[in-house]
Design a protein around this motif. Structure first.
Motif, PDB file in Angstrom:
ATOM      1  N   VAL A  65       0.847  -1.190   0.000  1.00 32.73           N
ATOM      2  CA  VAL A  65       0.000   0.000   0.000  1.00 32.73           C
ATOM      3  C   VAL A  65       0.885   1.244   0.000  1.00 32.73           C
ATOM      4  N   ASP A  66       0.573   2.199  -0.879  1.00 27.32           N
ATOM      5  CA  ASP A  66       1.255   3.495  -0.906  1.00 27.32           C
ATOM      6  C   ASP A  66       0.269   4.578  -0.484  1.00 27.32           C
ATOM      7  N   ILE A  67       0.671   5.418   0.475  1.00 26.07           N
ATOM      8  CA  ILE A  67      -0.183   6.492   0.978  1.00 26.07           C
ATOM      9  C   ILE A  67       0.600   7.800   0.955  1.00 26.07           C
ATOM     10  N   ALA A  68      -0.020   8.858   0.453  1.00 20.71           N
ATOM     11  CA  ALA A  68       0.547  10.203   0.501  1.00 20.71           C
ATOM     12  C   ALA A  68      -0.414  11.114   1.268  1.00 20.71           C
ATOM     13  N   ILE A  69       0.114  11.878   2.221  1.00 21.17           N
ATOM     14  CA  ILE A  69      -0.675  12.788   3.041  1.00 21.17           C
ATOM     15  C   ILE A  69      -0.119  14.197   2.888  1.00 21.17           C
ATOM     16  N   HIS A  70      -0.992  15.139   2.564  1.00 20.83           N
ATOM     17  CA  HIS A  70      -0.602  16.551   2.450  1.00 20.83           C
ATOM     18  C   HIS A  70      -1.511  17.363   3.359  1.00 20.83           C
ATOM     19  N   ASN A  71      -0.923  18.156   4.228  1.00 22.84           N
ATOM     20  CA  ASN A  71      -1.672  18.972   5.171  1.00 22.84           C
ATOM     21  C   ASN A  71      -1.453  20.454   4.899  1.00 22.84           C
ATOM     22  N   ASP A  72      -2.541  21.208   4.898  1.00 21.37           N
ATOM     23  CA  ASP A  72      -2.475  22.669   4.784  1.00 21.37           C
ATOM     24  C   ASP A  72      -2.777  23.251   6.154  1.00 21.37           C
ATOM     25  N   PHE A  73      -1.722  23.663   6.859  1.00 20.14           N
ATOM     26  CA  PHE A  73      -1.871  24.118   8.236  1.00 20.14           C
ATOM     27  C   PHE A  73      -2.770  25.341   8.339  1.00 20.14           C
ATOM     28  N   PHE A  74      -2.640  26.273   7.407  1.00 20.98           N
ATOM     29  CA  PHE A  74      -3.382  27.527   7.497  1.00 20.98           C
ATOM     30  C   PHE A  74      -4.864  27.337   7.202  1.00 20.98           C
ATOM     31  N   LYS A  75      -5.188  26.480   6.229  1.00 15.25           N
ATOM     32  CA  LYS A  75      -6.587  26.231   5.893  1.00 15.25           C
ATOM     33  C   LYS A  75      -7.179  25.074   6.694  1.00 15.25           C
ATOM     34  N   GLN A  76      -6.337  24.372   7.458  1.00 15.38           N
ATOM     35  CA  GLN A  76      -6.776  23.208   8.231  1.00 15.38           C
ATOM     36  C   GLN A  76      -7.469  22.176   7.337  1.00 15.38           C
ATOM     37  N   ARG A  77      -6.855  21.937   6.172  1.00 12.28           N
ATOM     38  CA  ARG A  77      -7.357  20.952   5.224  1.00 12.28           C
ATOM     39  C   ARG A  77      -6.323  19.847   5.075  1.00 12.28           C
ATOM     40  N   HIS A  78      -6.809  18.637   4.796  1.00 10.59           N
ATOM     41  CA  HIS A  78      -5.937  17.477   4.678  1.00 10.59           C
ATOM     42  C   HIS A  78      -6.288  16.711   3.399  1.00 10.59           C
ATOM     43  N   LYS A  79      -5.252  16.257   2.693  1.00  9.40           N
ATOM     44  CA  LYS A  79      -5.437  15.426   1.511  1.00  9.40           C
ATOM     45  C   LYS A  79      -4.742  14.089   1.725  1.00  9.40           C
ATOM     46  N   ILE A  80      -5.463  13.018   1.428  1.00 12.40           N
ATOM     47  CA  ILE A  80      -4.907  11.674   1.554  1.00 12.40           C
ATOM     48  C   ILE A  80      -5.160  10.911   0.260  1.00 12.40           C
ATOM     49  N   ASN A  81      -4.104  10.345  -0.313  1.00 16.24           N
ATOM     50  CA  ASN A  81      -4.221   9.507  -1.506  1.00 16.24           C
ATOM     51  C   ASN A  81      -3.647   8.139  -1.194  1.00 16.24           C
ATOM     52  N   LEU A  82      -4.406   7.103  -1.511  1.00 14.38           N
ATOM     53  CA  LEU A  82      -4.001   5.726  -1.236  1.00 14.38           C
ATOM     54  C   LEU A  82      -4.142   4.894  -2.497  1.00 14.38           C
ATOM     55  N   LEU A  83      -3.131   4.082  -2.766  1.00 12.59           N
ATOM     56  CA  LEU A  83      -3.174   3.150  -3.882  1.00 12.59           C
ATOM     57  C   LEU A  83      -2.671   1.804  -3.399  1.00 12.59           C
ATOM     58  N   SER A  84      -3.432   0.757  -3.684  1.00 12.99           N
ATOM     59  CA  SER A  84      -3.067  -0.567  -3.189  1.00 12.99           C
ATOM     60  C   SER A  84      -3.263  -1.618  -4.270  1.00 12.99           C
ATOM     61  N   GLN A  85      -2.268  -2.480  -4.410  1.00 11.94           N
ATOM     62  CA  GLN A  85      -2.435  -3.709  -5.185  1.00 11.94           C
ATOM     63  C   GLN A  85      -3.076  -4.729  -4.249  1.00 11.94           C
ATOM     64  N   LEU A  86      -4.264  -5.189  -4.593  1.00 11.94           N
ATOM     65  CA  LEU A  86      -5.021  -6.041  -3.686  1.00 11.94           C
ATOM     66  C   LEU A  86      -4.557  -7.494  -3.751  1.00 11.94           C
ATOM     67  N   PRO A  87      -4.771  -8.238  -2.670  1.00 18.25           N
ATOM     68  CA  PRO A  87      -4.549  -9.688  -2.734  1.00 18.25           C
ATOM     69  C   PRO A  87      -5.441 -10.295  -3.821  1.00 18.25           C
ATOM     70  N   PRO A  88      -5.004 -11.373  -4.467  1.00 15.15           N
ATOM     71  CA  PRO A  88      -5.762 -11.939  -5.597  1.00 15.15           C
ATOM     72  C   PRO A  88      -7.222 -12.241  -5.278  1.00 15.15           C
ATOM     73  N   ASP A  89      -7.539 -12.648  -4.041  1.00 13.09           N
ATOM     74  CA  ASP A  89      -8.929 -12.980  -3.725  1.00 13.09           C
ATOM     75  C   ASP A  89      -9.769 -11.747  -3.414  1.00 13.09           C
ATOM     76  N   TYR A  90      -9.144 -10.552  -3.406  1.00 12.19           N
ATOM     77  CA  TYR A  90      -9.883  -9.305  -3.198  1.00 12.19           C
ATOM     78  C   TYR A  90     -10.109  -8.544  -4.502  1.00 12.19           C
ATOM     79  N   GLY A  91      -9.203  -8.717  -5.489  1.00 17.09           N
ATOM     80  CA  GLY A  91      -9.335  -7.986  -6.732  1.00 17.09           C
ATOM     81  C   GLY A  91      -7.985  -7.537  -7.242  1.00 17.09           C
ATOM     82  N   ASP A  92      -7.981  -6.500  -8.103  1.00 16.08           N
ATOM     83  CA  ASP A  92      -6.736  -6.005  -8.701  1.00 16.08           C
ATOM     84  C   ASP A  92      -6.193  -4.799  -7.954  1.00 16.08           C
TER      85      ASP A  92
END
Length: 297
Positions: free
Chosen positions: A68-95
């Motif tokens: 699993v790859d996760i990127a987190i970006h925080n904007d301290f002044f606007k108090q906003r958060h961005k999270i992006n996640l990408l995962s290669q799933l186990p074969p019995d879960y999908g792609d």
């Protein structure tokens, strides 16, 4: 706070508590035991990590995802958060599974998140991923396909949802074991949930049964009543044969909330509705219908 931190090979658990709050286990958190620093620094990356999802709220068994790859970006002044996640799933879960979120509020506190969410998946195995019981004691026991969901959340409550779902060999099962099997199930929809009403617009609903293919349905439903005892509908196209099949399957599970459904299924309706408007008061059993009918019986 640090401006950029990268962690490789981290192992952590995300816990969805019964009260709706979240907790992260496996990353050092300090006095409050939660890694609040993830939402305070500017950039964080968790690469080639292992995440275990524990859903206590819906009583689901833990699910572990690797690579699993996760990127987190925080904007301290606007108090906003961005999270992006990408995962290669186990074969019995999908792609693959992709999740992108932008929000304000405290991730670790219930009823405090407001923002937008995207979830996309390729060749997902729905019986494995959606192991929890669906509303009305239904469960997906087979099927695979692609999904794309765009959601707006206000105060940790779903307010708006747009979705596309394409699947094959889908099986939905009732608590008594009865199954509804679909060779193909495709839909595109938009759902709005406001304080005093809800609205559902379906641009495409394709139901292909093992021995029968019906025309795709397009319709819109809205109600000022959360219990849907009063509603209006615009049916651009709806095949009553398909509706009858689905209604007969759902009738035992919906009987408590919609006892009228038993009477409707007894009519064995056939034909098609086009450009039809319906206004209904289920409590008073009052109905108004205006539209075009083909081969109605």
């Amino acid at each position: 706070p640090a401006s950029w931190i990268t962690l490789v090979g981290a192992k952590l658990s995300i816990i969805h508590h019964a009260d709706g709050s979240f907790a992260v286990s496996g990353l050092q958190g300090g006095d409050n035991e939660q890694p609040a620093w993830l939402l305070e620094g500017r950039h964080y990356e968790l690469l080639q990590s292992q995440i275990t999802w524990i859903d206590e709220k819906n009583h689901r068994p833990p699910s572990t995802f690797k690579q699993v790859d996760i990127a987190i970006h925080n904007d301290f002044f606007k108090q906003r958060h961005k999270i992006n996640l990408l995962s290669q799933l186990p074969p019995d879960y999908g792609d693959t599974l992709q999740i992108s979120a932008e929000f304000s509020g405290d991730f670790f506190t219930a009823d405090n998140l407001t923002g937008d969410l995207f979830i996309g998946g390729k060749n997902l195995h729905f019986a494995k991923l959606i192991s929890a019981e669906l509303p009305f004691h239904l469960k997906i026991s087979a099927g695979q396909g692609d999904i794309a969901l765009w959601a707006t959340v206000k105060n940790s409550q779903l307010a708006d949802l747009t979705g596309q779902w394409q699947s094959k060999n889908l099986t939905v099962q009732r608590s008594d074991g009865k199954k509804l099997q679909l060779t193909r199930f495709n839909t595109a929809f938009h759902w709005l949930n406001a304080q005093n009403y809800w609205d559902l617009a379906v641009d495409d609903l394709t139901l292909v049964f093992p021995k029968k293919v019906y025309p795709a349905a397009q319709f819109r439903l809205s109600s000022p009543d959360k219990s849907a005892q009063h509603f209006s509908a615009y049916l651009q196209q709806l095949d009553l044969n398909a509706l009858q099949t689905v209604a007969e399957f759902l009738q035992p599970t919906l009987e408590k909330d919609f006892p009228q459904l038993k009477d409707w299924t007894a009519f064995k309706l056939k034909g098609q509705l086009q450009d039809t408007q319906i206004f209904a008061d289920l409590k008073q059993q009052h109905f108004t219908i205006n539209g075009q009918f083909q081969h109605l019986s």
